[in-house]
Scaffold this motif. Structure first.
Motif, PDB file in Angstrom:
ATOM      1  N   PHE A   1     -37.348  32.459 -48.456  1.00 54.81           N
ATOM      2  CA  PHE A   1     -37.448  33.906 -48.281  1.00 54.81           C
ATOM      3  C   PHE A   1     -36.113  34.589 -48.560  1.00 54.81           C
ATOM      4  CE2 PHE A   1     -41.451  32.986 -46.227  1.00 54.81           C
ATOM      5  CZ  PHE A   1     -42.191  34.147 -46.402  1.00 54.81           C
ATOM      6  N   GLU A   2     -35.030  33.933 -48.211  1.00 54.77           N
ATOM      7  CA  GLU A   2     -33.716  34.549 -48.379  1.00 54.77           C
ATOM      8  C   GLU A   2     -33.209  34.484 -49.815  1.00 54.77           C
ATOM      9  OE1 GLU A   2     -31.869  36.302 -46.088  1.00 54.77           O
ATOM     10  OE2 GLU A   2     -33.790  36.168 -45.044  1.00 54.77           O
ATOM     11  N   ASN A   3     -33.630  33.483 -50.559  1.00 56.36           N
ATOM     12  CA  ASN A   3     -33.048  33.252 -51.878  1.00 56.36           C
ATOM     13  C   ASN A   3     -33.986  33.506 -53.047  1.00 56.36           C
ATOM     14  OD1 ASN A   3     -30.207  31.996 -51.436  1.00 56.36           O
ATOM     15  ND2 ASN A   3     -31.507  30.923 -49.951  1.00 56.36           N
TER      16      ASN A   3
ATOM     17  N   ARG B   1     -29.637  23.606 -45.192  1.00 54.83           N
ATOM     18  CA  ARG B   1     -28.883  22.501 -44.585  1.00 54.83           C
ATOM     19  C   ARG B   1     -27.941  22.999 -43.499  1.00 54.83           C
ATOM     20  NH1 ARG B   1     -24.053  20.956 -45.807  1.00 54.83           N
ATOM     21  NH2 ARG B   1     -24.072  21.944 -47.868  1.00 54.83           N
ATOM     22  N   LYS B   2     -27.289  24.129 -43.717  1.00 58.11           N
ATOM     23  CA  LYS B   2     -26.362  24.649 -42.716  1.00 58.11           C
ATOM     24  C   LYS B   2     -27.099  25.001 -41.426  1.00 58.11           C
ATOM     25  CE  LYS B   2     -22.848  26.446 -45.894  1.00 58.11           C
ATOM     26  NZ  LYS B   2     -22.188  27.669 -46.442  1.00 58.11           N
TER      27      LYS B   2
ATOM     28  N   LYS C   1     -30.209  24.498 -55.499  1.00 57.15           N
ATOM     29  CA  LYS C   1     -28.992  24.099 -54.775  1.00 57.15           C
ATOM     30  C   LYS C   1     -28.656  25.125 -53.700  1.00 57.15           C
ATOM     31  CE  LYS C   1     -26.767  21.489 -58.523  1.00 57.15           C
ATOM     32  NZ  LYS C   1     -25.649  21.466 -59.502  1.00 57.15           N
ATOM     33  N   ARG C   2     -28.769  26.403 -54.049  1.00 55.99           N
ATOM     34  CA  ARG C   2     -28.490  27.468 -53.080  1.00 55.99           C
ATOM     35  C   ARG C   2     -29.483  27.435 -51.926  1.00 55.99           C
ATOM     36  NH1 ARG C   2     -28.493  31.184 -56.531  1.00 55.99           N
ATOM     37  NH2 ARG C   2     -30.506  32.192 -56.120  1.00 55.99           N
ATOM     38  N   ILE C   3     -30.743  27.179 -52.256  1.00 55.77           N
ATOM     39  CA  ILE C   3     -31.772  27.061 -51.212  1.00 55.77           C
ATOM     40  C   ILE C   3     -31.435  25.911 -50.266  1.00 55.77           C
ATOM     41  CG2 ILE C   3     -34.201  26.427 -50.798  1.00 55.77           C
ATOM     42  CD1 ILE C   3     -34.815  27.905 -53.487  1.00 55.77           C
TER      43      ILE C   3
ATOM     44  N   VAL D   1     -38.509  29.081 -61.557  1.00 53.39           N
ATOM     45  CA  VAL D   1     -37.702  30.058 -60.834  1.00 53.39           C
ATOM     46  C   VAL D   1     -37.052  29.420 -59.617  1.00 53.39           C
ATOM     47  CG1 VAL D   1     -37.770  32.210 -59.518  1.00 53.39           C
ATOM     48  CG2 VAL D   1     -39.108  32.003 -61.617  1.00 53.39           C
ATOM     49  N   VAL D   2     -37.796  28.576 -58.900  1.00 57.26           N
ATOM     50  CA  VAL D   2     -37.248  27.927 -57.706  1.00 57.26           C
ATOM     51  C   VAL D   2     -36.087  27.009 -58.076  1.00 57.26           C
ATOM     52  CG1 VAL D   2     -37.744  26.307 -55.832  1.00 57.26           C
ATOM     53  CG2 VAL D   2     -39.411  28.070 -56.423  1.00 57.26           C
ATOM     54  N   ILE D   3     -36.229  26.289 -59.180  1.00 58.63           N
ATOM     55  CA  ILE D   3     -35.147  25.389 -59.609  1.00 58.63           C
ATOM     56  C   ILE D   3     -33.973  26.188 -60.158  1.00 58.63           C
ATOM     57  CG2 ILE D   3     -34.511  23.568 -61.235  1.00 58.63           C
ATOM     58  CD1 ILE D   3     -37.408  22.535 -60.971  1.00 58.63           C
TER      59      ILE D   3
END
Length: 310
Positions: A212-214, A269-270, A262-264, A252-254
């Motif tokens: 949702f954020e990215n 992960r954080k 990677k950003r997702i 789009v997701v990749i």
């Protein structure tokens, strides 16, 4: 010396999409458990959050275990997944001892009237706290007028409380009111427990939150996450699959050079590391599963059991 009472009960957090239910629960608990997003309809399933509270009121001194049940936003759509989400909210209205209905300060009163109609034969109909949320959007005069608009309905709610999590929120004030209406009961869960959800279930929600954020447009609403493997150890190792409806959504997701996925992964992960208090290795892949949100069998494989929807 009078013995302290023990109180315990289930409290449904209810409201329209994006009313701030998950944000409220995270604030009450003092840590992030529930998925939050500025986009509507992010929450899809119930999540139980357990908040301890002690105090003294007209019933005496007490120790309380408040089991808040986070629910999807109350809305009506024809899509099968949305029907499942509404069924989750309706079930909480019936099963819980009481409720908290969040009405954003910008909402029209008619939305609260719709909730009263929807909950007419439910346990929370006349046993809920009406929480006027996001009051940082209003000046004092406007706030007073908004509170006055809800006064004609005071026979239905136990208390009317204005709050703003952003402006500064005193959890104990709300918890005092909730505890006042809880039934006398022994605690149902271990006192160290903060949620009934498994860690991998919360990890799944944090990955969905990252979607949702990215990502924009319809992709977060047509995607979900399956945890393929969750290995505990000095480093938590999580292997998960993001499922989407269309081949174009997978691209789009990749993203170009895999930068989006990677950003997702970094965002999710954080949040997971903050939850478990240790390093996390998170491996994501993307799979196209056409029509996954439109068929009962496919929804069940993703974790949404629609068979008991009424």
């Amino acid at each position: 010396m009078q013995d302290r009472q023990t109180r315990c009960g289930f409290v449904a957090t209810l409201g329209r999409p994006n009313a701030g239910k998950s944000t409220l629960l995270n604030a009450l608990l003092g840590q992030k458990i529930s998925l939050t997003s500025h986009k509507a309809n992010a929450t899809r399933k119930q999540l139980q959050v357990i908040v301890p509270h002690s105090g003294i009121d007209e019933r005496g001194a007490y120790d309380a275990q408040i089991v808040f049940v986070d629910t999807p936003g109350i809305h009506h759509q024809e899509k099968l997944l949305n029907q499942y989400m509404l069924a989750q909210s309706l079930r909480a209205m019936s099963d819980c001892d009481m409720g908290i209905y969040l009405a954003p300060a910008s909402d029209e009163v008619r939305h609260y009237e719709e909730f009263l109609n929807l909950s007419r034969d439910k346990a929370v109909h006349n046993r809920h706290i009406l929480l006027l949320s996001k009051t940082d959007m209003l000046d004092n005069a406007t706030l007073m007028r908004k509170l006055a608009q809800y006064q004609p309905y005071q026979s239905h709610y136990l208390a009317l409380i204005p709050v703003s999590v952003k402006r500064g929120f005193a959890p104990n004030e709300l918890l005092d009111v909730v505890a006042r209406f809880l039934p006398d009961s022994a605690f149902l869960f271990d006192e160290e427990c903060v949620t009934t959800a498994q860690t991998k279930e919360i990890a799944k929600e944090f990955i969905r939150e990252s979607l949702f954020e990215n990502l924009s447009d319809e992709i977060p609403y047509e995607s979900d996450v399956i945890i393929q493997s969750y290995e505990e150890g000095k480093i938590e190792r999580i292997y998960a699959t993001i499922i989407v409806e269309k081949q174009s959504q997978k691209g789009v997701v990749i993203g170009a050079d895999a930068q989006t996925i990677k950003r997702i992964g970094i965002f999710a992960r954080k949040n997971i590391e903050s939850l478990v208090g240790k390093k996390v290795f998170l491996k994501l892949q993307v799979s196209v599963q056409k029509g996954w949100s439109k068929e009962i069998k496919k929804l069940k494989k993703v974790g949404y059991d629609c068979t008991d929807m009424s």
